[in-house]
Scaffold this motif. Structure first.
Motif, PDB file in Angstrom:
ATOM      1  N   GLU A   1       0.800  -1.522  -0.142  1.00 40.35           N
ATOM      2  CA  GLU A   1       0.261   0.251   0.433  1.00 40.35           C
ATOM      3  C   GLU A   1       0.528   0.865  -0.110  1.00 40.35           C
ATOM      4  O   GLU A   1       0.692   2.105  -0.700  1.00 40.35           O
ATOM      5  N   LEU A   2       1.861   1.274   0.513  1.00 40.18           N
ATOM      6  CA  LEU A   2       2.745   1.990   0.822  1.00 40.18           C
ATOM      7  C   LEU A   2       3.332   2.458  -0.583  1.00 40.18           C
ATOM      8  O   LEU A   2       3.511   4.194  -1.019  1.00 40.18           O
TER       9      LEU A   2
ATOM     10  N   THR B   1       2.672   1.994  -3.438  1.00 39.38           N
ATOM     11  CA  THR B   1       1.714   2.508  -4.815  1.00 39.38           C
ATOM     12  C   THR B   1       0.968   3.810  -4.236  1.00 39.38           C
ATOM     13  O   THR B   1       0.995   4.472  -4.992  1.00 39.38           O
ATOM     14  N   LEU B   2       1.038   4.694  -2.651  1.00 40.26           N
ATOM     15  CA  LEU B   2       1.110   5.990  -2.333  1.00 40.26           C
ATOM     16  C   LEU B   2       2.328   7.086  -2.865  1.00 40.26           C
ATOM     17  O   LEU B   2       2.003   7.962  -3.389  1.00 40.26           O
ATOM     18  N   LYS B   3       3.102   5.997  -3.287  1.00 44.68           N
ATOM     19  CA  LYS B   3       4.380   7.117  -3.466  1.00 44.68           C
ATOM     20  C   LYS B   3       4.422   6.893  -4.893  1.00 44.68           C
ATOM     21  O   LYS B   3       4.735   8.058  -5.155  1.00 44.68           O
TER      22      LYS B   3
ATOM     23  N   GLY C   1       1.661   8.257  -6.558  1.00 45.71           N
ATOM     24  CA  GLY C   1       0.596   8.332  -6.811  1.00 45.71           C
ATOM     25  C   GLY C   1      -0.674   8.524  -7.064  1.00 45.71           C
ATOM     26  O   GLY C   1      -1.760   8.708  -7.637  1.00 45.71           O
ATOM     27  N   GLU C   2      -0.960   7.007  -6.498  1.00 42.75           N
ATOM     28  CA  GLU C   2      -1.963   6.768  -6.916  1.00 42.75           C
ATOM     29  C   GLU C   2      -2.402   5.627  -5.746  1.00 42.75           C
ATOM     30  O   GLU C   2      -1.794   5.118  -5.136  1.00 42.75           O
ATOM     31  N   SER C   3      -3.771   5.462  -5.333  1.00 40.22           N
ATOM     32  CA  SER C   3      -4.611   5.208  -4.574  1.00 40.22           C
ATOM     33  C   SER C   3      -4.566   3.951  -4.241  1.00 40.22           C
ATOM     34  O   SER C   3      -5.236   3.477  -5.072  1.00 40.22           O
ATOM     35  N   PRO C   4      -4.578   3.041  -3.904  1.00 43.05           N
ATOM     36  CA  PRO C   4      -4.989   1.261  -3.958  1.00 43.05           C
ATOM     37  C   PRO C   4      -5.937   1.329  -4.018  1.00 43.05           C
ATOM     38  O   PRO C   4      -6.682  -0.189  -3.808  1.00 43.05           O
ATOM     39  N   TYR C   5      -6.859   2.335  -3.484  1.00 40.18           N
ATOM     40  CA  TYR C   5      -8.662   1.970  -3.453  1.00 40.18           C
ATOM     41  C   TYR C   5      -8.930   3.225  -4.190  1.00 40.18           C
ATOM     42  O   TYR C   5     -10.661   2.791  -4.201  1.00 40.18           O
TER      43      TYR C   5
END
Length: 223
Positions: A207-208, A210-212, A214-218
């Motif tokens: 998850e981290l 993916t956030l880095k 720039g895309e939210s996993p949700y």
């Protein structure tokens, strides 16, 4: 049964169980397990008359001289043999049948602050080996054996042998319970919890990452 006849029976049990016993005088003067049983009978008599303080004083005197702590409320049958009894602890609501053998370091105890029957019931002819811990309001069946160092937290059937931590039945009625016992598959709550934590950590890392990027996993990728 008279007091002296009962004492004679107790001494006879020592000769039956311990090949090192050589004479009546030796057994009478040097066997702490025997002394602890005799102290307990006196303490238990006061306990049944609701003279709890005197009963406890007697039990503590017994503990001081023998190294064996038996709560005066415990119910003990005849022919109990406590061999090399240093460190034995028997709780208040414990019930022990006839012809039971207990070795040093055994604890027949509770599991917390619960009320009522909170200590084990040990049936006739059972054997509790060195260092075993039998905890809670459970029953060790007739003619059953608890192996050295075992920790028993659930009922043991009659004519069974229990070993390990936690205790598990490996022999019942003379037959192995599992001939292909997989020792590596024994319950390990610590390892199970560590595996769960590792799984959560791996998910958080994904998850981290993916956030880095720039895309939210949700995020709904269909939009």
């Amino acid at each position: 049964m008279g007091i002296f006849k009962r004492m004679k029976e107790d001494m006879a049990v020592v000769f039956e169980q311990d090949p090192a016993a050589r004479s009546n005088m030796e057994v009478l003067l040097t066997y702490s397990g025997l002394h602890a049983v005799w102290f307990h009978r006196l303490a238990h008599a006061f306990y049944k008359k609701n003279l709890f303080f005197i009963a406890r004083v007697i039990s503590q005197i017994s503990r001081f001289f023998t190294g064996i702590e038996i709560h005066p409320g415990a119910k003990i049958g005849h022919s109990l043999f406590i061999d090399h009894g240093m460190g034995v602890v028997i709780g208040e609501t414990c019930e022990i049948g006839n012809n039971v053998t207990i070795f040093q370091g055994v604890t027949l105890g509770g599991t917390g602050n619960e009320k009522g029957k909170r200590h084990p019931t040990i049936k006739d002819n059972a054997l509790i080996s060195t260092g075993a811990k039998v905890l809670g309001s459970l029953t060790v069946g007739e003619s059953s054996k608890v192996g050295g160092g075992a920790v028993v937290v659930k009922d043991v059937p009659d004519h069974s042998t229990v070993v390990g931590v936690p205790g598990r039945v490996v022999v019942q009625n003379g037959e192995k319970v599992r001939k292909d016992l997989d020792h590596h598959k024994l319950p390990d709550p610590v390892a199970d919890r560590c595996a769960e934590l590792q799984k959560e950590i791996d998910e958080l890392k994904i998850e981290l990452a993916t956030l880095k990027e720039g895309e939210s996993p949700y995020a709904d990728k269909s939009l």
